[in-house]
Design a protein around this motif. Structure first.
Motif, short mmCIF file in Angstrom:
data_model
loop_
_atom_site.label_atom_id
_atom_site.label_comp_id
_atom_site.label_asym_id
_atom_site.label_seq_id
_atom_site.Cartn_x
_atom_site.Cartn_y
_atom_site.Cartn_z
N ASN A 87 13.13 0.83 -6.98
CA ASN A 87 12.76 0.12 -5.75
C ASN A 87 11.26 0.21 -5.55
O ASN A 87 10.64 1.22 -5.83
N THR A 89 8.49 -0.38 -2.48
CA THR A 89 8.35 -0.57 -1.04
C THR A 89 6.88 -0.51 -0.66
O THR A 89 6.14 0.32 -1.19
N TYR A 91 4.00 0.21 2.19
CA TYR A 91 3.74 0.93 3.44
C TYR A 91 2.27 0.79 3.79
O TYR A 91 1.43 0.70 2.91
N THR A 106 6.07 3.21 8.05
CA THR A 106 7.20 2.44 7.52
C THR A 106 7.39 1.17 8.36
O THR A 106 6.77 1.01 9.41
#
Length: 160
Positions: A87, A89, A91, A106
């Motif tokens: 994954n 992600t 931020y 987040t």
């Protein structure tokens, strides 16, 4: 029935597996594979023809996604290989602490404070220099098999 209560010790997470099986012959370049217990990105695949004893073999050359080490493996093409759930992600960077950890924002507004600064020198320089200049930075965090690491930094242009 029994009157005594049974105690179960939980030694696992929610039951989600860190990997899933995939037939070796279907794994392609730029895909992911687990070699020697490490999540890797495939950079080269070559398949040998079936020989006297049956199986065609796949020769994988891959780079560990966290350490950038080159790993190789040879697997019969009909056999299953472990493929990591990877994954990525993004931020927003809030702070860099003195002990080498970063504080990240987040999507739901909470902070994530358990990530260390990247070990890659170019990325580390880009991150610290951008932060010192007061830029709004977004970091991409790659996670696989219970490990997480910052692997890219982007400047948010026109955020103010």
């Amino acid at each position: 029935m029994s009157d005594e209560e049974h105690q179960f010790e939980s030694k696992a997470d929610a039951g989600a597996s860190k990997t899933y099986p995939q037939q070796a012959g279907t794994i392609r370049k730029n895909g992911y594979i687990v070699i020697k217990g490490r999540p890797c990105k495939v950079v080269e695949v070559s398949t040998s023809k079936t020989g006297k004893h049956g199986h065609a073999k796949c020769h994988f050359v891959a780079i560990d996604i966290f350490t950038s080490k080159k790993l190789e493996d040879i697997v019969p093409s009909s056999h299953n290989c472990d493929v990591p759930h990877v994954n990525r992600t993004d931020y927003q960077l809030i702070d860099i602490s003195g002990d080498g950890f970063v504080s990240l924002l987040t999507d739901n507004g909470n902070t994530k404070d358990d990530l260390k600064l990247p070990t890659d020198d170019a990325l580390l320089t880009q991150l610290t220099k951008g932060f010192e200049e007061g830029k709004d930075l977004v970091v991409s965090v790659m996670s696989a098999m219970g490990e997480e690491q910052i692997n890219a930094v982007k400047d948010i242009v026109g955020a103010k």
